[in-house]
Design an enzyme around this catalytic site. Structure first.
Site, mmCIF file in Angstrom:
data_model
loop_
_atom_site.group_PDB
_atom_site.id
_atom_site.type_symbol
_atom_site.label_atom_id
_atom_site.label_comp_id
_atom_site.label_asym_id
_atom_site.label_seq_id
_atom_site.Cartn_x
_atom_site.Cartn_y
_atom_site.Cartn_z
ATOM 1 N N ASP A 1 0.829 -1.208 0.000
ATOM 2 C CA ASP A 1 0.000 0.000 0.000
ATOM 3 C C ASP A 1 0.862 1.256 0.000
ATOM 4 O O ASP A 1 0.469 2.289 -0.545
ATOM 5 C CB ASP A 1 -0.928 -0.001 1.224
ATOM 6 C CG ASP A 1 -2.214 0.755 0.976
ATOM 7 O OD1 ASP A 1 -2.318 1.420 -0.056
ATOM 8 O OD2 ASP A 1 -3.114 0.689 1.837
ATOM 9 N N CYS B 1 0.035 10.662 -0.363
ATOM 10 C CA CYS B 1 0.301 11.171 -1.711
ATOM 11 C C CYS B 1 1.679 11.817 -1.745
ATOM 12 O O CYS B 1 1.957 12.716 -0.955
ATOM 13 C CB CYS B 1 -0.762 12.182 -2.112
ATOM 14 S SG CYS B 1 -0.434 12.892 -3.730
#
Ligand code: MG
Length: 302
Positions: A16, A240
């Site tokens: 992830d 991000c």
């Protein structure tokens, strides 16, 4: 209050976390970082995903990573799959477990898999059966279980119905994912009160993101309900890369710190994980968003 005496952290940074990075990490670096994580006492690591290398170039070396890592006894190595082909690749890479899921949000499901809710749920059942036939343990879950970035709120009944379907598949572990960090602690409590009786003896894993700063508060709400398995990412990877300080998954080190302070055992050495995060930060050329990983250079407590 009664908390679990022991908690298992499933390290998902190599999947992830890395999939969110625009900088391609070399296969040897990935292998060294994963081996560092498995040496820290972590007992479950999600090492890659078996997805299209065109859509996710970072995961194009999935097989090479699986072939290169040291398989430490007692550590469960898993990979994520989105379809039957991914399940077969996970088995071919000799992983212990495959991680599959469908979404509680129709829009997210269509964007992620090209399938609507019901087709995706059917596909998960087929994937679970195929994985079992190939000798893989199965973790099956519900993405966007607490909200969706596209749709906003998600009907809890939809989530519970998906869980009932997963229970019928006789999977080893069930996952509820707050994929975009929208859950709050009260919502976690309500969901778990309804979900845990459905699951019975099947262990539940919570996958939380700290996008809005509620990650550890959500862990706390889940601990109060007796949940003892959480996905975390070393250094708080998963944010991000283009937003400074943007938080990703809950950080392994921050979660370890809170659990240690609460006298809940994990068997994981925080400083060893933080040392891996320090190497990761050097490779990426930026600080990672976790709080406790910045203490990596301090001497390790006995
Ligand atoms: Mg996630």
């Amino acid at each position: 209050m009664h908390f679990p005496a022991r908690v298992t952290l499933i390290e998902v940074g190599p999947r992830d976390g890395w999939q969110a990075e625009s900088i391609l990490i070399s296969t040897p670096d990935k292998i060294a970082l994963i081996d560092g994580l498995s040496a820290s006492g972590l007992r479950a690591i999600q090492v890659t995903s078996f997805v299209s290398p065109v859509r996710v170039p970072q995961m194009a070396d999935a097989e090479a990573v699986c072939a290169g890592i040291a398989r430490r006894p007692g550590v469960e190595y898993s990979g994520l799959a989105l379809n039957l082909r991914g399940v077969e690749r996970a088995a071919g890479a000799r992983l212990d477990k495959v991680d599959i899921s469908s979404s509680a949000s129709d829009t997210h499901s269509r964007r992620n898999t090209g399938m609507g809710l019901e087709d995706a749920a059917r596909e998960v059942h087929a994937m679970a059966a195929r994985a079992r036939a190939l000798g893989l343990r199965v973790r099956a879950g519900v993405q966007c279980a607490f909200g969706c970035a596209y749709e906003g709120g998600v009907d809890p009944q939809r989530v519970l119905n998906l869980l009932r379907g997963l229970v019928a598949c006789e999977v080893e572990e069930v996952l509820l994912a707050d994929s975009t960090g929208m859950a709050n602690p009260a919502q976690i409590s309500r969901m778990l009160e309804a979900a845990l009786p459905i699951l019975g003896e099947i262990p539940l894993v919570l996958h939380l993101h700290d996008t809005r700063g509620m990650g550890l508060a959500n862990v706390m709400a889940a601990l109060e309900q007796g949940v003892s398995r959480f996905d975390t990412a070393f250094g708080g990877l998963g944010g991000c890369p283009f937003i400074p300080g943007a938080s990703g998954n809950i950080a392994t080190e921050d979660t370890l710190h809170m659990l240690a302070e609460m006298q809940i055992a994990t068997g994981v050495r925080l400083a060893a994980v933080a040392a891996v995060s320090a190497r990761m930060a050097l490779l990426l050329g930026r600080a990672l968003p976790g709080k406790r990983n910045h203490l990596a250079l301090q001497p390790e407590a006995p």
